[in-house]
Design an enzyme around this catalytic site. Structure first.
Site, short mmCIF file in Angstrom:
data_model
loop_
_atom_site.label_atom_id
_atom_site.label_comp_id
_atom_site.label_asym_id
_atom_site.label_seq_id
_atom_site.Cartn_x
_atom_site.Cartn_y
_atom_site.Cartn_z
N ARG A 61 0.84 -1.20 0.00
CA ARG A 61 0.00 0.00 0.00
C ARG A 61 0.88 1.24 0.00
O ARG A 61 0.57 2.25 -0.64
CB ARG A 61 -0.94 0.01 1.21
CG ARG A 61 -1.70 1.34 1.36
CD ARG A 61 -2.87 1.24 2.34
NE ARG A 61 -2.53 0.56 3.55
CZ ARG A 61 -1.87 1.11 4.59
NH1 ARG A 61 -1.43 2.35 4.52
NH2 ARG A 61 -1.64 0.41 5.69
N TYR A 113 -16.28 16.46 -15.94
CA TYR A 113 -16.66 15.04 -15.95
C TYR A 113 -17.71 14.81 -14.87
O TYR A 113 -17.58 15.31 -13.74
CB TYR A 113 -15.41 14.20 -15.71
CG TYR A 113 -15.68 12.74 -15.47
CD1 TYR A 113 -16.32 11.96 -16.43
CD2 TYR A 113 -15.29 12.13 -14.29
CE1 TYR A 113 -16.57 10.61 -16.22
CE2 TYR A 113 -15.53 10.78 -14.06
CZ TYR A 113 -16.17 10.02 -15.02
OH TYR A 113 -16.42 8.71 -14.80
N ASP A 185 -7.28 18.68 -14.81
CA ASP A 185 -7.61 17.34 -15.28
C ASP A 185 -7.14 17.25 -16.73
O ASP A 185 -7.74 17.85 -17.63
CB ASP A 185 -9.11 17.10 -15.17
CG ASP A 185 -9.51 15.68 -15.54
OD1 ASP A 185 -8.75 15.00 -16.27
OD2 ASP A 185 -10.58 15.22 -15.10
N LYS A 210 -8.24 5.88 -19.38
CA LYS A 210 -8.54 6.34 -20.73
C LYS A 210 -7.30 6.20 -21.63
O LYS A 210 -6.84 5.09 -21.88
CB LYS A 210 -9.02 7.79 -20.67
CG LYS A 210 -10.09 8.05 -19.62
CD LYS A 210 -11.35 7.23 -19.80
CE LYS A 210 -12.50 7.72 -18.93
NZ LYS A 210 -12.24 7.74 -17.47
#
Length: 253
Positions: A61, A113, A185, A210
């Site tokens: 982690r 978005y 973004d 994406k």
């Protein structure tokens, strides 16, 4: 075992072209076998020589060599110092928002978005963060909507879904004059199309699901910054919040 310490900008081989850096930065041959491709380190923990003494990794982690390869590569492609990978684009965005406190105002571009808008309005606003939305295709509108408590300006360009284009440089100048962080973004442009940090942004964020992934086989998120203080906070939050990607998804991206 690779060192988990982020590389300095000069070590990211910025003198090489985009394509070369995309293939090579962060992807040194495996020291154990000589494998050209960074292995998928499918492990949760690492042997320590003694308490607190390890080879750069202690718990996946906190850090994983496959994830480090992706983070270093993304930092190079975005012309930044530090990269951080997350389990999704929304996980990356949520972690960024832990930099702010109740009562802080974030000014965002008006075509966001849908998942970002949902995060802002349905999840974070009830906890005291303030959001407003403005058409940033006219930088003057940013000036008109800045407040004394505006801590960040959130830009999405090209936007999703209307593909609005925002002048990152001009908006960043306005935000910096008021002491606000600039977050971009960069998902739809990708680092190949633009590097927001070179235009004044403090943090560039992606859904790596994406164009960075490109094959619809992995979900992930990435953020890149050259701000030392912001990186230290975000690195702490990446570990503390724990929304990290698994090594397989990092390998795929």
């Amino acid at each position: 075992m690779p060192d988990n310490t982020p590389r300095k900008p000069e070590a990211q081989d910025a003198r090489y072209g985009f394509e070369t850096r995309a293939i090579h930065v962060g992807q040194d041959p495996d020291p154990t076998t000589g494998s050209i491709i960074v292995p998928i380190y499918q492990t949760s923990t690492y042997v320590q020589e003694k308490l607190g003494q390890h080879k750069g990794y202690e718990y996946s982690r906190t850090g994983n060599p496959t994830r480090t390869a992706l983070e270093e590569c993304m930092a190079s492609l975005e012309e930044g110092k530090y990269g951080l990978a997350f389990a999704s684009g929304m996980a990356a965005e949520t972690t960024i928002m832990y930099l702010f406190a109740p009562g802080d105002h974030i000014l965002a571009s008006d075509d966001l978005y849908g998942g970002t808008y949902r995060l802002f309005e349905r999840v974070l606003a009830p906890y005291g963060l303030q959001f407003s939305y403005v058409d940033m295709t006219d930088p003057a509108s940013v000036c008109d909507h800045m407040r004394d408590n505006t801590k960040a300006v959130w830009i999405e360009t090209p936007s999703n879904p209307l593909m609005k284009l925002i002048d990152i440089t001009e908006v960043s100048k306005i935000a910096k004059q008021r002491g606000a962080k600039v977050i971009v973004d960069n998902t739809f442009a990708s680092p190949y199309g633009q590097q927001p940090l070179l235009m004044g942004a403090d943090i560039s964020v992606h859904s790596s699901t994406k164009y960075l992934g490109g094959h619809s086989d992995a979900v992930g998120g990435v953020l890149v910054t050259s701000d030392d203080a912001a990186y230290e906070k975000l690195k702490y939050l990446q570990n503390a919040v724990g929304a990290v990607p698994g090594p397989m998804d990092c390998f795929l991206v």
